[in-house]
Write a protein that holds these residues in place. Sequence first.
Motif, PDB file in Angstrom:
ATOM      1  N   CYS A  45     -10.044 -22.066 -22.064  1.00 28.07           N
ATOM      2  CA  CYS A  45      -8.948 -21.099 -22.018  1.00 28.07           C
ATOM      3  C   CYS A  45      -8.454 -20.764 -23.412  1.00 28.07           C
ATOM      4  O   CYS A  45      -8.682 -21.510 -24.371  1.00 28.07           O
ATOM      5  N   LYS A  46      -7.804 -19.628 -23.509  1.00 30.65           N
ATOM      6  CA  LYS A  46      -7.141 -19.199 -24.740  1.00 30.65           C
ATOM      7  C   LYS A  46      -5.655 -19.097 -24.414  1.00 30.65           C
ATOM      8  O   LYS A  46      -5.278 -18.545 -23.385  1.00 30.65           O
ATOM      9  N   TYR A  47      -4.815 -19.627 -25.316  1.00 29.24           N
ATOM     10  CA  TYR A  47      -3.399 -19.707 -25.003  1.00 29.24           C
ATOM     11  C   TYR A  47      -2.565 -19.634 -26.280  1.00 29.24           C
ATOM     12  O   TYR A  47      -3.093 -19.497 -27.396  1.00 29.24           O
ATOM     13  N   HIS A  48      -1.253 -19.746 -26.109  1.00 26.46           N
ATOM     14  CA  HIS A  48      -0.327 -19.737 -27.246  1.00 26.46           C
ATOM     15  C   HIS A  48       0.328 -21.106 -27.371  1.00 26.46           C
ATOM     16  O   HIS A  48       0.587 -21.784 -26.376  1.00 26.46           O
ATOM     17  N   SER A  49       0.617 -21.484 -28.610  1.00 21.68           N
ATOM     18  CA  SER A  49       1.225 -22.800 -28.840  1.00 21.68           C
ATOM     19  C   SER A  49       2.742 -22.772 -28.704  1.00 21.68           C
ATOM     20  O   SER A  49       3.367 -23.823 -28.556  1.00 21.68           O
ATOM     21  N   GLY A  50       3.338 -21.596 -28.772  1.00 23.10           N
ATOM     22  CA  GLY A  50       4.792 -21.481 -28.654  1.00 23.10           C
ATOM     23  C   GLY A  50       5.188 -20.574 -27.507  1.00 23.10           C
ATOM     24  O   GLY A  50       4.408 -19.717 -27.083  1.00 23.10           O
ATOM     25  N   PRO A  51       6.408 -20.718 -26.982  1.00 20.01           N
ATOM     26  CA  PRO A  51       6.857 -19.912 -25.842  1.00 20.01           C
ATOM     27  C   PRO A  51       7.091 -18.454 -26.231  1.00 20.01           C
ATOM     28  O   PRO A  51       7.217 -18.123 -27.415  1.00 20.01           O
ATOM     29  N   PRO A  52       7.163 -17.567 -25.259  1.00 18.63           N
ATOM     30  CA  PRO A  52       7.416 -16.155 -25.551  1.00 18.63           C
ATOM     31  C   PRO A  52       8.862 -15.925 -25.959  1.00 18.63           C
ATOM     32  O   PRO A  52       9.752 -16.707 -25.624  1.00 18.63           O
ATOM     33  N   VAL A  53       9.084 -14.846 -26.688  1.00 16.87           N
ATOM     34  CA  VAL A  53      10.423 -14.465 -27.126  1.00 16.87           C
ATOM     35  C   VAL A  53      10.729 -13.085 -26.565  1.00 16.87           C
ATOM     36  O   VAL A  53       9.951 -12.145 -26.737  1.00 16.87           O
ATOM     37  N   PHE A  54      11.872 -12.966 -25.884  1.00 15.44           N
ATOM     38  CA  PHE A  54      12.337 -11.683 -25.370  1.00 15.44           C
ATOM     39  C   PHE A  54      13.668 -11.397 -26.051  1.00 15.44           C
ATOM     40  O   PHE A  54      14.708 -11.937 -25.673  1.00 15.44           O
ATOM     41  N   HIS A  55      13.618 -10.567 -27.079  1.00 14.67           N
ATOM     42  CA  HIS A  55      14.805 -10.293 -27.881  1.00 14.67           C
ATOM     43  C   HIS A  55      15.017  -8.790 -27.974  1.00 14.67           C
ATOM     44  O   HIS A  55      14.190  -8.069 -28.536  1.00 14.67           O
ATOM     45  N   VAL A  73      -1.421 -24.686 -17.216  1.00 12.01           N
ATOM     46  CA  VAL A  73      -0.040 -24.712 -17.695  1.00 12.01           C
ATOM     47  C   VAL A  73       0.072 -24.286 -19.147  1.00 12.01           C
ATOM     48  O   VAL A  73       1.180 -24.200 -19.687  1.00 12.01           O
ATOM     49  N   HIS A  74      -1.045 -24.009 -19.788  1.00 14.81           N
ATOM     50  CA  HIS A  74      -0.982 -23.528 -21.161  1.00 14.81           C
ATOM     51  C   HIS A  74      -0.323 -22.154 -21.195  1.00 14.81           C
ATOM     52  O   HIS A  74      -0.613 -21.295 -20.352  1.00 14.81           O
ATOM     53  N   LEU A  75       0.546 -21.933 -22.164  1.00 15.05           N
ATOM     54  CA  LEU A  75       1.271 -20.669 -22.279  1.00 15.05           C
ATOM     55  C   LEU A  75       0.327 -19.494 -22.513  1.00 15.05           C
ATOM     56  O   LEU A  75      -0.486 -19.525 -23.426  1.00 15.05           O
ATOM     57  N   GLY A  76       0.438 -18.499 -21.665  1.00 16.63           N
ATOM     58  CA  GLY A  76      -0.382 -17.300 -21.810  1.00 16.63           C
ATOM     59  C   GLY A  76      -1.719 -17.360 -21.110  1.00 16.63           C
ATOM     60  O   GLY A  76      -2.432 -16.356 -21.046  1.00 16.63           O
ATOM     61  N   CYS A  77      -2.095 -18.518 -20.566  1.00 17.57           N
ATOM     62  CA  CYS A  77      -3.361 -18.631 -19.823  1.00 17.57           C
ATOM     63  C   CYS A  77      -3.046 -18.582 -18.330  1.00 17.57           C
ATOM     64  O   CYS A  77      -2.289 -19.395 -17.827  1.00 17.57           O
ATOM     65  N   ASN A  78      -3.628 -17.631 -17.643  1.00 16.61           N
ATOM     66  CA  ASN A  78      -3.336 -17.456 -16.217  1.00 16.61           C
ATOM     67  C   ASN A  78      -4.503 -17.864 -15.320  1.00 16.61           C
ATOM     68  O   ASN A  78      -4.567 -17.459 -14.160  1.00 16.61           O
ATOM     69  N   SER A 111       8.038 -32.657 -23.895  1.00 18.72           N
ATOM     70  CA  SER A 111       8.088 -31.768 -25.053  1.00 18.72           C
ATOM     71  C   SER A 111       9.450 -31.101 -25.209  1.00 18.72           C
ATOM     72  O   SER A 111       9.870 -30.777 -26.320  1.00 18.72           O
ATOM     73  N   GLY A 112      10.159 -30.907 -24.085  1.00 21.02           N
ATOM     74  CA  GLY A 112      11.463 -30.250 -24.144  1.00 21.02           C
ATOM     75  C   GLY A 112      11.383 -28.785 -24.538  1.00 21.02           C
ATOM     76  O   GLY A 112      12.395 -28.180 -24.916  1.00 21.02           O
ATOM     77  N   GLN A 113      10.205 -28.205 -24.447  1.00 19.03           N
ATOM     78  CA  GLN A 113      10.008 -26.820 -24.867  1.00 19.03           C
ATOM     79  C   GLN A 113      10.543 -25.860 -23.818  1.00 19.03           C
ATOM     80  O   GLN A 113      10.305 -26.029 -22.625  1.00 19.03           O
ATOM     81  N   LYS A 114      11.286 -24.851 -24.247  1.00 16.87           N
ATOM     82  CA  LYS A 114      11.826 -23.854 -23.341  1.00 16.87           C
ATOM     83  C   LYS A 114      10.716 -22.960 -22.805  1.00 16.87           C
ATOM     84  O   LYS A 114       9.696 -22.768 -23.457  1.00 16.87           O
ATOM     85  N   GLU A 115      10.964 -22.378 -21.619  1.00 15.23           N
ATOM     86  CA  GLU A 115       9.982 -21.466 -21.043  1.00 15.23           C
ATOM     87  C   GLU A 115       9.921 -20.161 -21.815  1.00 15.23           C
ATOM     88  O   GLU A 115       8.874 -19.540 -21.927  1.00 15.23           O
ATOM     89  N   PHE A 116      11.053 -19.714 -22.335  1.00 13.00           N
ATOM     90  CA  PHE A 116      11.080 -18.555 -23.217  1.00 13.00           C
ATOM     91  C   PHE A 116      12.306 -18.630 -24.109  1.00 13.00           C
ATOM     92  O   PHE A 116      13.257 -19.364 -23.824  1.00 13.00           O
ATOM     93  N   LEU A 117      12.276 -17.871 -25.193  1.00 16.88           N
ATOM     94  CA  LEU A 117      13.356 -17.887 -26.164  1.00 16.88           C
ATOM     95  C   LEU A 117      14.065 -16.544 -26.190  1.00 16.88           C
ATOM     96  O   LEU A 117      13.506 -15.519 -25.806  1.00 16.88           O
ATOM     97  N   GLU A 169      17.438 -15.443 -13.771  1.00 18.03           N
ATOM     98  CA  GLU A 169      17.532 -16.756 -14.397  1.00 18.03           C
ATOM     99  C   GLU A 169      18.746 -16.852 -15.318  1.00 18.03           C
ATOM    100  O   GLU A 169      19.142 -15.869 -15.955  1.00 18.03           O
ATOM    101  N   ASN A 170      19.327 -18.056 -15.393  1.00 19.29           N
ATOM    102  CA  ASN A 170      20.474 -18.272 -16.271  1.00 19.29           C
ATOM    103  C   ASN A 170      20.144 -17.966 -17.720  1.00 19.29           C
ATOM    104  O   ASN A 170      20.977 -17.451 -18.470  1.00 19.29           O
TER     105      ASN A 170
END
Length: 351
Positions: free
Chosen positions: A193-203, A176-181, A242-248, A296-297
Motif C-alpha cells: 500500500c501507499k499511504y501518508h505518515s501524517g493525518p489530513p488537515v482541513f483548514h 488503517v494506514h492514512l490515505g490507503c483504502n 500514538s495519540g495521533q488525531k484523525e485530522f487536524l 463530529e466535535n
Amino acid sequence: LLFPPGFLSICFFLPFVIERHSLTREQQAERLGTTSTLTSLLSFVTMKVFLRYEDGDESTHKTLKITLPKSWKSGPTSRLLEQFVESYNGGKEGQLNTLAIASLHLSTRRSTNSDDDTATELKELPSDGIVVETISDREDVYICHGPSQTLKEIKAERQAQIDKEKEALKHLSSCVHLGCNKRFPKGGPYPECKYHSGPPVFHETAKFWSCCPNKKAFDWDQFQSLPACQSGTCTDVKDEESGQKEFLGGCDIRERIGGAKLKSIDDFNASAAAGGSEGAPVLERLRSVLDEFGVENELFDQVMEGIEKDVIEKNGSGDDDVKVMDEAVKVLGGKLKNAMKAIAVEQLKIN
C-alpha cells in the motif's frame, strides 16, 4: 382578463419546463418536490424519444423516433417496447431478425459515477415504470435482449446485490494506514500500500496531508487524488498509543508554528464563569446535538475556531473573552439561519 383553466399553473412551472432538458429525471422530481406533480406537469409538454435496436449485424439495426401521445407519457414503458417490436417485425429488419417481446427490455444510458465523467452504462427500465418519470425528452432508449422486469423485481435484485456486497465485506479488513483504502481478507495476505505518515488537515478551504503541506487541494476529489508519500504493507492493527488525531484543523496548525492558541468552548466557560457569557452554554448544547446528527466535535470546533479568529481580527482584540464568545455565537447563528433559508428556498423552489 380571463385565462383558460390551468394557464397560470403552466406559467408558474414554465421555467422548470425549459430547464428540464439539462436535468436528470431524479433531479427534476426533486426540484418539484413530488413525482406526481412532475408527471402531471410534464403531461402537457411535447415529448419525443428515440428507440434504438443496435444488437447483431448492422443490417438489423433500427431507430424509431416517436412523438408520444399524452396517454403514453403517463403510461408504462412497456407500451414503447410493444410499439417498437410491432414496427420492427413489420419492416425489412424483422424479415431478417424477428424480435420476441417476451425476451426484450428497455434501457437508457446513465453515468457510472466513476472518476471518468464521460463513462456511462446501460440501466434497465422497469416495464411498469411511468414513461415521463423514467425517460427524458429526446432521450435515446435502447432495446436490449433479456426479459423485462418490474420496478419491484429490479429493486429486489439491487437489494440482493447490496446484501451480497455487505456479506463479502464482513470477511474483509480495511487498511488503517492514512490515505490507503484497500481491503483484504481478514488475517491476510496483506497487499502493498501507499499511504501518508501524517493525518489530513482541513483548514478553511484548503485540504492537504500534514506530512505533505506543499500539496494542497480545494475540493474533495482533488484531495483524494493527492499522491501518497510512504510505501509499505497494509495492516489492520491500529497504533492506539500514538495519540495521533484523525485530522487536524486551524488550531493545530497554529500550535505547530508557535502561534497563539484560540480558546475552546471549555476555555471560555472557565474564564467567563464570573462574567457569565450566555454564548458558551448555547454552543455546548449545539455541539452535543450536532454530534448526534453526525457532525463530529472536531469539525464543530474547527468551524468555531475560524469564526472566533474572524471576530478577534474584526474587533482588533481578543482580551474580552465574553464579548468574543457572544459575538461568535451571533455569527454562527446567522450562518446557520442562512443555511436553513437556502434549504427552504430549494424545497419551495422560490428564486
